[in-house]
Design a protein around this motif. Structure first.
Motif, PDB file in Angstrom:
ATOM      1  N   MET A   1      18.566  21.310   2.951  1.00 29.28           N
ATOM      2  CA  MET A   1      17.367  21.437   3.736  1.00 29.28           C
ATOM      3  C   MET A   1      17.328  20.322   4.760  1.00 29.28           C
ATOM      4  SD  MET A   1      13.824  22.439   1.812  1.00 29.28           S
ATOM      5  CE  MET A   1      14.300  21.759   0.285  1.00 29.28           C
ATOM      6  N   GLY A   2      17.034  20.669   5.986  1.00 29.06           N
ATOM      7  CA  GLY A   2      16.924  19.668   7.035  1.00 29.06           C
ATOM      8  C   GLY A   2      15.625  18.889   6.923  1.00 29.06           C
ATOM      9  N   LYS A   3      15.575  17.789   7.607  1.00 31.40           N
ATOM     10  CA  LYS A   3      14.385  16.946   7.559  1.00 31.40           C
ATOM     11  C   LYS A   3      13.182  17.695   8.138  1.00 31.40           C
ATOM     12  CE  LYS A   3      12.729  12.413   8.828  1.00 31.40           C
ATOM     13  NZ  LYS A   3      13.036  11.164   9.481  1.00 31.40           N
ATOM     14  N   GLY A   4      12.087  17.718   7.382  1.00 29.68           N
ATOM     15  CA  GLY A   4      10.868  18.358   7.853  1.00 29.68           C
ATOM     16  C   GLY A   4      10.844  19.871   7.689  1.00 29.68           C
ATOM     17  N   LEU A   5      11.917  20.443   7.181  1.00 27.71           N
ATOM     18  CA  LEU A   5      11.944  21.890   6.972  1.00 27.71           C
ATOM     19  C   LEU A   5      11.646  22.205   5.523  1.00 27.71           C
ATOM     20  CD1 LEU A   5      15.169  22.815   8.970  1.00 27.71           C
ATOM     21  CD2 LEU A   5      12.811  22.987   9.729  1.00 27.71           C
ATOM     22  N   GLY A   6      10.931  23.291   5.304  1.00 29.09           N
ATOM     23  CA  GLY A   6      10.646  23.726   3.944  1.00 29.09           C
ATOM     24  C   GLY A   6      11.789  24.562   3.402  1.00 29.09           C
ATOM     25  N   PRO A   7      11.610  25.055   2.193  1.00 28.47           N
ATOM     26  CA  PRO A   7      12.632  25.929   1.617  1.00 28.47           C
ATOM     27  C   PRO A   7      12.850  27.156   2.507  1.00 28.47           C
ATOM     28  CG  PRO A   7      10.990  25.301  -0.026  1.00 28.47           C
ATOM     29  CD  PRO A   7      10.489  24.822   1.291  1.00 28.47           C
ATOM     30  N   PRO A   8      14.077  27.655   2.559  1.00 24.66           N
ATOM     31  CA  PRO A   8      14.389  28.764   3.467  1.00 24.66           C
ATOM     32  C   PRO A   8      13.691  30.069   3.140  1.00 24.66           C
ATOM     33  CG  PRO A   8      16.311  28.157   2.159  1.00 24.66           C
ATOM     34  CD  PRO A   8      15.238  27.167   1.835  1.00 24.66           C
ATOM     35  N   TRP A   9      13.106  30.203   1.964  1.00 27.26           N
ATOM     36  CA  TRP A   9      12.416  31.441   1.624  1.00 27.26           C
ATOM     37  C   TRP A   9      10.945  31.426   2.018  1.00 27.26           C
ATOM     38  CZ3 TRP A   9      14.838  28.326  -1.969  1.00 27.26           C
ATOM     39  CH2 TRP A   9      14.016  27.490  -2.698  1.00 27.26           C
ATOM     40  N   LEU A  10      10.427  30.298   2.480  1.00 28.34           N
ATOM     41  CA  LEU A  10       9.037  30.259   2.928  1.00 28.34           C
ATOM     42  C   LEU A  10       8.941  30.851   4.332  1.00 28.34           C
ATOM     43  CD1 LEU A  10       7.760  26.832   1.595  1.00 28.34           C
ATOM     44  CD2 LEU A  10       7.528  29.105   0.595  1.00 28.34           C
ATOM     45  N   VAL A  11       8.069  31.811   4.501  1.00 28.10           N
ATOM     46  CA  VAL A  11       7.935  32.536   5.765  1.00 28.10           C
ATOM     47  C   VAL A  11       6.963  31.780   6.671  1.00 28.10           C
ATOM     48  CG1 VAL A  11       7.231  34.715   6.816  1.00 28.10           C
ATOM     49  CG2 VAL A  11       8.454  34.719   4.634  1.00 28.10           C
ATOM     50  N   THR A  12       7.459  31.334   7.816  1.00 28.73           N
ATOM     51  CA  THR A  12       6.618  30.612   8.766  1.00 28.73           C
ATOM     52  C   THR A  12       5.647  31.570   9.443  1.00 28.73           C
ATOM     53  OG1 THR A  12       8.143  30.954  10.602  1.00 28.73           O
ATOM     54  CG2 THR A  12       8.502  28.978   9.241  1.00 28.73           C
ATOM     55  N   ASP A  13       4.623  31.018  10.038  1.00 29.99           N
ATOM     56  CA  ASP A  13       3.654  31.843  10.766  1.00 29.99           C
ATOM     57  C   ASP A  13       4.329  32.576  11.921  1.00 29.99           C
ATOM     58  OD1 ASP A  13       1.607  31.073   9.081  1.00 29.99           O
ATOM     59  OD2 ASP A  13       0.888  29.486  10.415  1.00 29.99           O
ATOM     60  N   ASP A  14       5.296  31.921  12.577  1.00 32.52           N
ATOM     61  CA  ASP A  14       6.015  32.550  13.691  1.00 32.52           C
ATOM     62  C   ASP A  14       6.806  33.769  13.215  1.00 32.52           C
ATOM     63  OD1 ASP A  14       7.117  32.759  16.386  1.00 32.52           O
ATOM     64  OD2 ASP A  14       8.980  32.003  15.490  1.00 32.52           O
ATOM     65  N   LEU A  15       7.561  33.596  12.131  1.00 31.00           N
ATOM     66  CA  LEU A  15       8.337  34.719  11.594  1.00 31.00           C
ATOM     67  C   LEU A  15       7.408  35.827  11.117  1.00 31.00           C
ATOM     68  CD1 LEU A  15      10.938  36.087  10.714  1.00 31.00           C
ATOM     69  CD2 LEU A  15      10.826  34.765   8.575  1.00 31.00           C
ATOM     70  N   TRP A  16       6.341  35.464  10.428  1.00 32.89           N
ATOM     71  CA  TRP A  16       5.407  36.474   9.930  1.00 32.89           C
ATOM     72  C   TRP A  16       4.769  37.237  11.091  1.00 32.89           C
ATOM     73  CZ3 TRP A  16       5.059  39.442   6.202  1.00 32.89           C
ATOM     74  CH2 TRP A  16       3.900  40.149   5.911  1.00 32.89           C
ATOM     75  N   GLY A  17       4.495  36.558  12.189  1.00 36.04           N
ATOM     76  CA  GLY A  17       3.931  37.220  13.355  1.00 36.04           C
ATOM     77  C   GLY A  17       4.872  38.260  13.944  1.00 36.04           C
TER      78      GLY A  17
END
Length: 92
Positions: free
Chosen positions: A1-17
């Motif tokens: 995981m990169g710095k400041g990034l959450g787990p890859p399975w968490l859906v960001t608001d941008d992706l959800w949009g």
């Protein structure tokens, strides 16, 4: 995981949009409505968790709040049949 990034399975608001408008609308039966369906965003996160970790659907931990593995698998199947992934790849 990169710095400041959450787990890859968490859906960001941008992706959800981008994903949410492509999902088919589910209607509830008038009689024998049963339980309320699980939130689509949580199901998507469950799908991404299984795909990222490689665990079996039935081993999806309930504690994560993504619903059962079978619910997520059925939602993946339904979205695939509805062409959600093809439209997502074309538009985004």
């Amino acid at each position: 995981m990169g710095k400041g990034l959450g787990p890859p399975w968490l859906v960001t608001d941008d992706l959800w949009g981008r994903v949410e408008p492509l999902l088919p609308v589910r209607t509830r039966r008038e009689r024998n409505t049963g339980r309320l369906p699980l939130d689509d965003r949580k199901c998507l996160q469950g799908i991404l968790f299984v795909l990222h970790t490689g665990i079996q659907w039935e081993w999806l931990p309930q504690e994560l709040g993504f619903g059962s593995g079978m619910t997520c698998w059925r939602r993946l199947r339904d979205w695939n049949e509805a062409g959600v992934w093809d439209r997502l790849h074309r538009c985004c």
